[in-house]
Scaffold this motif. Sequence first.
Motif, PDB file in Angstrom:
ATOM      1  N   ASN B  91       0.841  -1.182   0.000  1.00 29.74           N
ATOM      2  CA  ASN B  91       0.000   0.000   0.000  1.00 29.74           C
ATOM      3  C   ASN B  91       0.880   1.237   0.000  1.00 29.74           C
ATOM      4  O   ASN B  91       1.940   1.246   0.624  1.00 29.74           O
ATOM      5  CB  ASN B  91      -0.840   0.004   1.276  1.00 29.74           C
ATOM      6  CG  ASN B  91      -2.193   0.585   1.010  1.00 29.74           C
ATOM      7  OD1 ASN B  91      -2.347   1.496   0.211  1.00 29.74           O
ATOM      8  ND2 ASN B  91      -3.193   0.040   1.674  1.00 29.74           N
ATOM      9  N   ARG B 100       2.868   7.389   3.238  1.00 31.40           N
ATOM     10  CA  ARG B 100       2.904   6.185   4.047  1.00 31.40           C
ATOM     11  C   ARG B 100       3.074   5.007   3.089  1.00 31.40           C
ATOM     12  O   ARG B 100       2.250   4.816   2.196  1.00 31.40           O
ATOM     13  CB  ARG B 100       1.591   6.025   4.820  1.00 31.40           C
ATOM     14  CG  ARG B 100       1.446   6.988   5.970  1.00 31.40           C
ATOM     15  CD  ARG B 100       0.053   6.917   6.544  1.00 31.40           C
ATOM     16  NE  ARG B 100      -0.202   5.680   7.264  1.00 31.40           N
ATOM     17  CZ  ARG B 100       0.099   5.479   8.550  1.00 31.40           C
ATOM     18  NH1 ARG B 100       0.687   6.438   9.242  1.00 31.40           N
ATOM     19  NH2 ARG B 100      -0.187   4.344   9.132  1.00 31.40           N
ATOM     20  N   ASP B 102       3.640   0.828   2.764  1.00 35.18           N
ATOM     21  CA  ASP B 102       3.529  -0.435   3.495  1.00 35.18           C
ATOM     22  C   ASP B 102       4.211  -1.521   2.668  1.00 35.18           C
ATOM     23  O   ASP B 102       3.769  -1.824   1.561  1.00 35.18           O
ATOM     24  CB  ASP B 102       2.043  -0.761   3.718  1.00 35.18           C
ATOM     25  CG  ASP B 102       1.847  -2.023   4.523  1.00 35.18           C
ATOM     26  OD1 ASP B 102       0.694  -2.503   4.582  1.00 35.18           O
ATOM     27  OD2 ASP B 102       2.833  -2.541   5.098  1.00 35.18           O
ATOM     28  N   LEU B 141       5.800   1.218   6.950  1.00 33.54           N
ATOM     29  CA  LEU B 141       5.041   0.178   7.649  1.00 33.54           C
ATOM     30  C   LEU B 141       5.458  -1.146   7.039  1.00 33.54           C
ATOM     31  O   LEU B 141       5.906  -1.195   5.885  1.00 33.54           O
ATOM     32  CB  LEU B 141       3.531   0.367   7.428  1.00 33.54           C
ATOM     33  CG  LEU B 141       2.966   1.640   8.045  1.00 33.54           C
ATOM     34  CD1 LEU B 141       2.047   2.333   7.081  1.00 33.54           C
ATOM     35  CD2 LEU B 141       2.213   1.292   9.315  1.00 33.54           C
ATOM     36  N   GLU B 143       3.960  -5.040   6.501  1.00 37.53           N
ATOM     37  CA  GLU B 143       2.783  -5.917   6.596  1.00 37.53           C
ATOM     38  C   GLU B 143       1.660  -5.221   7.361  1.00 37.53           C
ATOM     39  O   GLU B 143       0.997  -5.799   8.205  1.00 37.53           O
ATOM     40  CB  GLU B 143       3.127  -7.260   7.268  1.00 37.53           C
ATOM     41  CG  GLU B 143       4.068  -8.121   6.485  1.00 37.53           C
ATOM     42  CD  GLU B 143       3.443  -8.772   5.254  1.00 37.53           C
ATOM     43  OE1 GLU B 143       2.197  -8.848   5.188  1.00 37.53           O
ATOM     44  OE2 GLU B 143       4.182  -9.163   4.335  1.00 37.53           O
ATOM     45  N   GLY B 144       1.492  -3.948   7.071  1.00 37.40           N
ATOM     46  CA  GLY B 144       0.418  -3.175   7.677  1.00 37.40           C
ATOM     47  C   GLY B 144       0.673  -2.708   9.100  1.00 37.40           C
ATOM     48  O   GLY B 144      -0.165  -2.025   9.689  1.00 37.40           O
ATOM     49  N   GLU B 146       2.949  -0.833  12.268  1.00 36.17           N
ATOM     50  CA  GLU B 146       3.987   0.156  12.589  1.00 36.17           C
ATOM     51  C   GLU B 146       5.183  -0.607  13.145  1.00 36.17           C
ATOM     52  O   GLU B 146       5.013  -1.617  13.829  1.00 36.17           O
ATOM     53  CB  GLU B 146       3.459   1.107  13.671  1.00 36.17           C
ATOM     54  CG  GLU B 146       2.206   1.847  13.284  1.00 36.17           C
ATOM     55  CD  GLU B 146       2.409   3.362  13.347  1.00 36.17           C
ATOM     56  OE1 GLU B 146       1.580   4.074  12.767  1.00 36.17           O
ATOM     57  OE2 GLU B 146       3.381   3.810  13.965  1.00 36.17           O
TER      58      GLU B 146
END
Lengths: 741, 168
Positions: B91, B100, B102, B141, B143-144, B146
Amino acid sequence: MNLKKYTVIFLLLILILGSQAVLSADMPKIYINGENKTAQLDPVKSNGAILVRSKALAQSIGAKLKWLGSINTLSITKNGKTVKMMVESPYIQINSRTIRTESPMVIKDNYTYIPFTNIMDVFGFLIEHERISNSYYLFKPESHLKEIVWGPNRQSLILKMDNIAPYRLRLTDDPKKLIVEIEKAALESNFRDKVSDKNYYLKSRRIENQATLQIVLTSKYPLPINSDEVISEENGNLLIQFMPQIASINWKQDNTLEIKTNGDINKPEVSFLEEPRRMVLDIPGVLLSEFEKNLAENKWIKDVRVSQFQFEPTILRVVLDLKEKKYLNIVNQDDSEKIVLKPAQRARVFDLAYKDHQIMFKTDAPIEPDLFTLQNPSRLVVNLFNTYREDNMADEIKVKENIVKKVRVGRFDSQIVRIVADLSEMTAYEHEQEQYSKNIYIHRISFANKFDDIELLDQNMYTNININVSGKVNYEVKKFSYPHRLVVDISGKEITPDEVKLPKPVGIIKEMRMGRFELDDETVTRVVFELSKYFNHNVVSENPDNKINIALAKSEIQSENNLIVLDAGHGGFDPGAVGSNLQEKEVNLKIVERLESILKSHGFKVMLTRKDDTFISLNKRVKIANNNGARIFISVHNNSSSKNTSNGTETFIAPNKTGDSLLLAENIQKQLIDRLELVDRGVKKEHLYVVKYTEMPAVLVEVAFLSNPREEKLLQVDGFLTEAAVAISQGIFDYFEKFKD
Amino acid sequence: MKNKLFKLILLLIIFVLVIFAVYYFIDRTNLIVKEKTVNLYFATTDAMYLETEERTIKGRNLYKEAVNALITGPTDSDLAKTIPEGVKVLNISKKNDTIRVDFSEEIVKNHWGGSAGERLTVYSIVHTLAQFKGVKQVKFLIEGEEVETLVGHMDLSVPLAPNQEIVK
């Protein structure tokens, strides 16, 4: 021609365009063998499944498509597999089998749309669904599992693959089950399961939407593995290595008992117990499984019972119920896969003596004595099983020593001779058996705790005292004035002062002497250091300890905080960089251990964030330093990059801490370059977690590159690691010197 | 007659405005294919610096295409790739001045480790994305989730801005 009409038309336009946007975002993307075929396949949702254009699908997998209009049937053929579907029918025919589907074939705009997941499955494609982007990846499996067989002696499981794909072994809470997952793999069409039998059951399945093959092995008994790390690759196959299991217990014709396993085993721990009379063998690293038991009628053993005594560590317990007055001994033999026991002759015990601080006695055959200490009063008990006392052996020996007061011998029962040593205090002991000749075995029991030596080390800021003892002792360090004396009182020593050679006084130590006296019913050995001057002292060692370490300050230093926190990077499941021979986590710890001992001998208090191979988070490392109020923080790492030519040493500080940290880093980097002579990559400022959030001057050192063959070789040399520690410590000392200015 | 003409012009203006609005909306949801020539930041072979290589990227989401181009690696043999094998961008989106991104777990699992390696990986992505308009920093990020760090050195708990000292 009115405004209203046009407005409506435009609004409709927006609606159509807008909804198109929303709709197409919701439609999945489909990739076949890496190519995006979404446009050609034109996926359509139906009853929760996704239908795609049949012709496009057949084309993309190289299959032949036939439309039999008269019966509204579609047939797709490839590699001898035929799939037949009828419009609106919930049944799909695959060769001669029929399966049911919730989303049958439909006709839309003159195209036939079919459910793609079942079809692709049939033709051997793996399907991976990426939820976030709503993409389906279809591809042929990268590897196939051909068969699963037992290795030799059932000591291992072999998974025969045509290619190795990413795999992992998972253990669960159930010790009778293990799971192997292989990504992007499928079972070969003629897959053979050669493992399932009355004790084992093998099941395989595909994990939905993840293109992962899962093999579950369930067994009647706990599986003979103890960690997730027992899976490896060998000759292009996956290998799961088992622990040895017990195979058989037989009483043989030559009157010996043979315990056989299917792997190499270690010597068991043996004990004898009464009521009922039995011999207990605890064999480490062996697992219980079904085994053969053949106990012919004999004069020695009534029965044999086997149980899994414990896991972690794994121990198999074999209990031999012995008949009246009978004993067995373990026979030394070459086969490491079995234990052989033989009926034992009673051994004769003779020549009991106390010599050279040791209890000595002899036997005419090898025996396994059982030793233990008891309190109130303190005594050591030695049980000699299956022995008898020689008539003229002494009953009692009076000893004029510190630890042992008296040694007595008696017959515990008709089978056991017992030796008891009355002790003045509880102490550690050791038993040794040595074969002197064919019929003479000499036994020695010695007691621990004696002085090794006393060392004095004079350095820049401190004079160091090291008193080395062979076992842990309790001690007290006292300071007296007029004149200045430092006194170390060590309790309960088995030593006479004239046995230890006193070293020559150095530094601020003028004179040394030792004495012994009784203090509150305890024997104390006192070591006195007379000092020419005194400022302060620091007891660096723990209490009790076997290396008493005291640092005497040579000049006025504020009793300041001198705690250094050392952080060996990575650890546990995080190996750090991995070279061809080394793991970064091990090298980091080795350097930190050497650095710790150098710093301690210079009078610093040192704390390690980790002392062994365990994982701790970056946050926790920072907390250890902050919560303990460290004076400085040093994190030791080794470097790596994607190219093996990169090399050299670099030291990092946080971008916002450029005062003390920079001074510390520059001194350490300089020493490392001067001594290790690698390329100077310099001192750098970077947002590295551990130096950023620590509240004291902090540096992270990258000593050398594990990805560089030459530097990796250097990191395998002890001397190099020691030199790195020396360099870092010298950098620290230089920093403190400059700081004083 | 004048009234009719006036109404027609008004309608035309509204029409044009609506089309613009629609395109803006569509662009936001990444449905239009765009093309751009960008600088990709790769590592020097001594693992000390980042150097750029120009490439034209094309796709519906240019941030994603830029990172995917980084994953592919450099064509220049004097430069080294900074992102390990098998990494996928799960993402990527922009919120205010922060992107951001991911990544899949391969960016940790397949990474070669070391502070040198990690800095180059992280900053090659930050610098490449910072060249897009309005992007000041990048939040990572995996694997989604933090994360504290990528492979144990860099602080990824906060977004990172470009670091001029690492660019040659």
